[in-house]
Design an enzyme around this catalytic site. Structure first.
Site, mmCIF file in Angstrom:
data_model
loop_
_atom_site.group_PDB
_atom_site.id
_atom_site.type_symbol
_atom_site.label_atom_id
_atom_site.label_comp_id
_atom_site.label_asym_id
_atom_site.label_seq_id
_atom_site.Cartn_x
_atom_site.Cartn_y
_atom_site.Cartn_z
ATOM 1 N N GLU A 286 0.402 -0.703 0.076
ATOM 2 C CA GLU A 286 0.115 0.225 -0.280
ATOM 3 C C GLU A 286 0.233 1.378 -0.234
ATOM 4 O OE1 GLU A 286 -3.225 2.172 2.909
ATOM 5 O OE2 GLU A 286 -2.187 0.008 3.923
ATOM 6 N N LYS A 349 -10.226 2.277 -2.880
ATOM 7 C CA LYS A 349 -10.078 2.345 -1.974
ATOM 8 C C LYS A 349 -11.362 2.342 -1.638
ATOM 9 C CE LYS A 349 -9.011 1.330 3.318
ATOM 10 N NZ LYS A 349 -7.474 1.730 4.536
ATOM 11 N N CYS A 402 -5.236 -2.215 2.662
ATOM 12 C CA CYS A 402 -5.507 -2.558 3.874
ATOM 13 C C CYS A 402 -5.962 -3.201 5.012
ATOM 14 C CB CYS A 402 -5.225 -0.565 4.448
ATOM 15 S SG CYS A 402 -5.198 -0.699 6.396
#
Length: 527
Positions: A286, A349, A402
């Site tokens: 990430e 995301k 994440c």
């Protein structure tokens, strides 16, 4: 045992509060990285006995009669979450000059808020309390509902759900395919609390039979499913996972950006060893690219020179998008880059971290000096939907950035044509604490739920490849620097599955336990 239970039931004041808090702390030892399920078999019987003694004064009426149970549940939950989540405060020390003041809010405030869910669970259970196994059923139902609420309310935060304590290894993870998140939480609490029946002897034999039977079925199903797993033959994909272990304090340091980018390139260029196949895809963590591609067009050229023919690189980046009136939106993204250095696919995301990546109710809270941790870019915007990334050769990889991977039911079995899960993360925020281990455990469970293999690149670990049964294919230790070359079998784990979804089966379990609680409560009132 009856003497011990009697002492706990009769506790009052500070002694009672301390035991409730300590029981919660003990329960936390059942989660990663400790993985000591016996702790839950100690903590939950204590909780049951404390609730046995949680009796309101006769003059109290209505909801006030539940206050003692609510208080016991809150203290238990506070101890549990304090033990399991204290490490979140480490993120505030990365930029201590800006955020150290908020350390008590993370270390103490977050557990205090989450403890309300367990307080509500204990109050709810107390409504159907009895003196036999019925109260164990009531507690299991209440905790299952509380964990479900914790997963959905206020964007959700199902970290360290109680059911995970019953799934420390792949052998014990397989039941989640049948029972789902809710069913595992319900039966875990039910079994953990059954030793409370050793005091009083009411329904002791029934509890012993049920407890042993459920444990045997739980582990037996896991053993059978793993034994009957399809041989790892057929399609595979060769993956190189990069773990650079960049310090979080250096991630967005202007003076460090070129060095960080070059470190990723150097790891990517390493020759394969021990006869490993040439990678089909290369996976960076990430926000691994420490600048905006729009500011550094030379970076894409460097990547094109590094990526070999037929390979694709998946990298975590910050993506900028110009909006009207000169405003810029920033996204926490994964991009797919081919051998020519072109971005051929991307994912933004969807599920952002409150206070980490964005500030809820920003217009209001910012007036009080609150801000999100992602200060360098002023916070992120959320993507719109999740879809498989194009990994080449017609293969899709379902992306999770994440903590998106901690949510149960993220990719219902059979509802995606992806062949594997791709998870990128940066747990350097949390240092060498239980956080990265707990995060990886939940990623493992998503692989089991979906039946899809998972490849995971974490900046400082834990980077790994996991098959569709949750079994570790290979991994890199926390804070290690290196590459992981692994051949991942693209075999969907579909063996020994009920014809009904795990979510539905889980709620069926809850309704059965509701029946047990009602029967026990009525029998208790009749005596």
């Amino acid at each position: 045992m009856e003497r011990l239970a009697g002492k706990i039931i009769l506790l009052s004041g500070a002694g009672r509060a301390f035991v409730a808090f300590a029981a919660g702390v003990i329960a936390g030892l059942a989660q990663a990285p400790f993985d000591f399920p016996l702790a839950a078999f100690i903590a939950f019987p204590i909780l049951v006995w404390l609730l046995d003694g949680a009796v309101a004064a006769p003059e109290r009426r209505g909801a006030r009669r539940l206050a003692p149970a609510f208080g016991i549940g809150w203290l238990f939950g506070f101890g549990y979450f304090l033990n399991g989540l204290w490490w979140t405060g480490n993120a505030l020390l990365v930029e201590a000059d800006l955020f150290a003041w908020a350390l008590p809010l993370a270390v103490v405030g977050l557990p205090a808020l989450l403890a309300i869910f367990y307080a509500l669970a204990c109050a709810l259970a107390k409504l159907a309390w009895s003196n036999d196994i019925g109260r164990i059923c009531a507690l299991a139902v209440a905790f299952a509902c509380a964990e479900w609420l914790r997963a959905v309310l206020f964007t959700g935060f199902p970290w360290n759900a109680i059911g995970y304590a019953a799934m420390p290894v792949p052998l014990a993870m397989q039941s989640s395919v049948v029972l789902g998140f809710t069913g595992m939480n319900a039966l875990a609490v039910f079994v953990f609390a059954l030793p409370a029946l050793l005091a009083g002897r009411v329904h002791l034999k029934l509890g012993l039979v049920l407890g042993v039977a459920l444990v045997v079925l739980h582990l037996g199903y896991g053993a059978a499913r793993l034994a009957l797993a399809a041989p790892e033959e057929g399609d595979t994909i060769a993956v190189r996972i990069i773990q650079p272990s960049i310090l979080q304090s250096q991630k967005w340091d202007m003076a460090e950006r070129d060095r960080i980018f070059e470190a990723h390139l150097d790891l990517t260029r390493r020759p394969v060893e021990n006869g490993a196949p040439r990678p089909d895809i290369i996976l960076w963590p990430e926000t691994s690219v420490p600048f905006l591609f729009g500011d550094r067009p030379d970076a894409l050229a460097a990547l094109g020179d590094t990526i070999g023919e037929g390979q694709r690189l998946l990298a975590g980046i910050v993506r900028a998008e110009e909006r009207s009136a000169g405003a810029t939106a920033y996204y926490n993204s994964i991009v797919v880059i081919d051998e020519s250095g072109e971005i051929v696919d991307a994912f933004d995301k969807v599920h952002l971290v409150p206070f980490g990546e964005y500030l809820p109710f920003q217009d209001v809270l910012s007036r009080f000096g609150l801000r999100q941790l992602a200060q360098n870019i002023g916070g992120f915007s959320a993507g719109t939907r999740r879809r498989p990334l194009d990994l080449g050769n017609g293969m899709g990889g379902l992306p999770f950035i994440c903590y998106e991977v901690i949510f149960p039911g993220i990719a219902p079995r059979g509802e995606t044509d992806a062949r594997l899960i791709v998870n990128v993360t940066n747990d350097a925020w949390f240092g060498n604490t239980p956080g990265p281990y707990q995060h990886f455990r939940q990623a493992q469970l998503r692989a089991v739920e979906t039946g899809l293999p998972l490849v995971r690149a974490a900046n400082n670990g834990i980077s790994a490849a996991v098959d569709g049964y949750g079994r570790l294919i290979d991994g890199l230790a926390l804070d290690a620097v290196g590459v992981l070359d692994v051949e991942v079998p693209l075999v969907r784990a579909d063996g020994l599955i009920l014809p009904i979804p795990g979510r539905l089966a889980g709620w069926i379990v809850v309704f059965v336990l509701v029946g047990g609680a009602i029967v026990g409560h009525r029998a208790s009132r009749a005596t």
